[in-house]
Design an enzyme around this catalytic site. Sequence first.
Site, short mmCIF file in Angstrom:
data_model
loop_
_atom_site.label_atom_id
_atom_site.label_comp_id
_atom_site.label_asym_id
_atom_site.label_seq_id
_atom_site.Cartn_x
_atom_site.Cartn_y
_atom_site.Cartn_z
CG ASP A 19 -2.20 0.78 1.07
OD1 ASP A 19 -3.27 0.14 1.02
OD2 ASP A 19 -2.16 2.03 0.96
CE LYS A 71 -12.43 0.52 -9.50
NZ LYS A 71 -11.29 -0.25 -8.96
CG ASN A 92 -8.10 -4.00 -3.18
OD1 ASN A 92 -9.32 -4.01 -3.27
ND2 ASN A 92 -7.46 -3.34 -2.21
CE1 TYR A 129 -13.75 3.50 -7.99
CE2 TYR A 129 -15.93 2.83 -8.73
CZ TYR A 129 -14.82 2.61 -7.94
OH TYR A 129 -14.76 1.52 -7.11
CB THR A 171 -14.38 -0.09 2.58
OG1 THR A 171 -14.64 0.83 1.51
CG2 THR A 171 -14.67 -1.51 2.15
P1 NAD Z 1 -10.22 1.77 0.75
O1 NAD Z 1 -10.13 3.23 0.50
O2 NAD Z 1 -10.68 1.27 2.07
O3 NAD Z 1 -8.83 1.06 0.41
C1 NAD Z 1 -8.09 1.39 -0.75
C2 NAD Z 1 -6.61 1.24 -0.43
O4 NAD Z 1 -5.87 1.56 -1.62
C3 NAD Z 1 -6.13 2.21 0.67
O5 NAD Z 1 -5.43 1.47 1.66
C4 NAD Z 1 -5.22 3.17 -0.07
O6 NAD Z 1 -4.15 3.66 0.72
C5 NAD Z 1 -4.74 2.30 -1.23
N1 NAD Z 1 -4.24 3.13 -2.34
C6 NAD Z 1 -4.77 4.25 -2.86
N2 NAD Z 1 -3.99 4.74 -3.83
C7 NAD Z 1 -2.94 3.90 -3.93
C8 NAD Z 1 -1.78 3.88 -4.75
N3 NAD Z 1 -1.55 4.83 -5.66
N4 NAD Z 1 -0.90 2.85 -4.60
C9 NAD Z 1 -1.12 1.88 -3.68
N5 NAD Z 1 -2.18 1.87 -2.85
C10 NAD Z 1 -3.09 2.87 -2.98
O7 NAD Z 1 -11.17 1.23 -0.41
P2 NAD Z 1 -11.94 -0.16 -0.61
O8 NAD Z 1 -13.40 0.15 -0.55
O9 NAD Z 1 -11.38 -1.25 0.20
O10 NAD Z 1 -11.63 -0.38 -2.16
C11 NAD Z 1 -10.73 -1.36 -2.63
C12 NAD Z 1 -10.98 -1.56 -4.11
O11 NAD Z 1 -12.33 -2.00 -4.31
C13 NAD Z 1 -10.82 -0.29 -4.96
O12 NAD Z 1 -10.22 -0.63 -6.21
C14 NAD Z 1 -12.25 0.16 -5.17
O13 NAD Z 1 -12.39 0.93 -6.33
C15 NAD Z 1 -12.95 -1.17 -5.27
N6 NAD Z 1 -14.37 -1.14 -4.97
C16 NAD Z 1 -14.82 -0.71 -3.78
C17 NAD Z 1 -16.18 -0.69 -3.55
C18 NAD Z 1 -16.77 -0.21 -2.25
O14 NAD Z 1 -17.99 0.01 -2.20
N7 NAD Z 1 -16.00 -0.07 -1.19
C19 NAD Z 1 -17.08 -1.11 -4.55
C20 NAD Z 1 -16.56 -1.55 -5.76
C21 NAD Z 1 -15.20 -1.57 -5.97
#
Ligand code: NAD
Length: 250
Positions: free
Chosen positions: A36, A159, A89, A155, A190
């Site tokens: 991360d 995606k 992710n 976004y 989250t």
């Molecule tokens: P989150 O914000 O809790 O976690 C995302 C993590 O990515 C964080 O720890 C952040 O520090 C890290 N990050 C951000 N930019 C970065 C970079 N440049 N390099 C390395 N790490 C980086 O989010 P989440 O909800 O756990 O989302 C995780 C994934 O799931 C994402 O790709 C998000 O788009 C996708 N997603 C989330 C949801 C939702 O509803 N939470 C729904 C669909 C898809």
Amino acid sequence: MNLNDKVALVTGAASGIGRATAIAYASAGASVVVSDVDAAGGEETVQMITDAGGTATFIACDVTSEDSVASLIAGVEEQYGGLDMAYNNAGIVAKFEHVHKKPVEDFDRVIAVNVRGVFLCMKYEIPLMLKNGGGAIVNTSSTAGLVGVPGIVDYAASKHAVVGMTKTAAIEYAKQGIRINCIHPAGVNTPMIAGMNVSEDIAPLLNADTPMGRLGEPQEIADAVVWLSSDEASFITGTSLPIDAGSTAV
Ligand code: NAD
């Protein structure tokens, strides 16, 4: 699922779905590289895994930087000798604004993390997996990779791009033993969701209006990722799997 003697990498593993998946890989027996930009959160994930008797190491990486991704993968090889499973992710969402109000900088940043990041990770993970004779990659799309979502043109573009990259890479490496799939979570509980200025436009995708009437929990995504990464999913590649409470079935 038995992932003993396997090595797994999770990007964006300091929080949310990435953290839950890193823990799930470790519970199934894998050694996990937690990565991360957030070192404190990443170290916390490692601590959670080791406290539970698992094996994990933190390696910092900004997925938008080629040098950073190259050094992450070099670190994985140095510490564990190879890579069996990768969950790409790391991702971000920007402020909700309709297209004509969307700042270009927000668009560029979202594409950099969510598209360039996934591309760079696959570019460096694949050669290491080829050295072992195969592996499994799961990329993170979203329901916004299947349908339009007002307020987040950046976004949604990113995606949808994940699907194209996943399918293309899946075909390219199918005969070389690397399976590459992506998932489409709907709203998951989250910090990303908590931090959104969700407009009324997308409320139906996120809340009680979904067929199941609730947000997902990170563990529910993690379980699907671990299964897709495992030998139990040995005939599955190039797939994009909704994990969305039925929201894209409506
Ligand atoms: P989150 O914000 O809790 O976690 C995302 C993590 O990515 C964080 O720890 C952040 O520090 C890290 N990050 C951000 N930019 C970065 C970079 N440049 N390099 C390395 N790490 C980086 O989010 P989440 O909800 O756990 O989302 C995780 C994934 O799931 C994402 O790709 C998000 O788009 C996708 N997603 C989330 C949801 C939702 O509803 N939470 C729904 C669909 C898809």
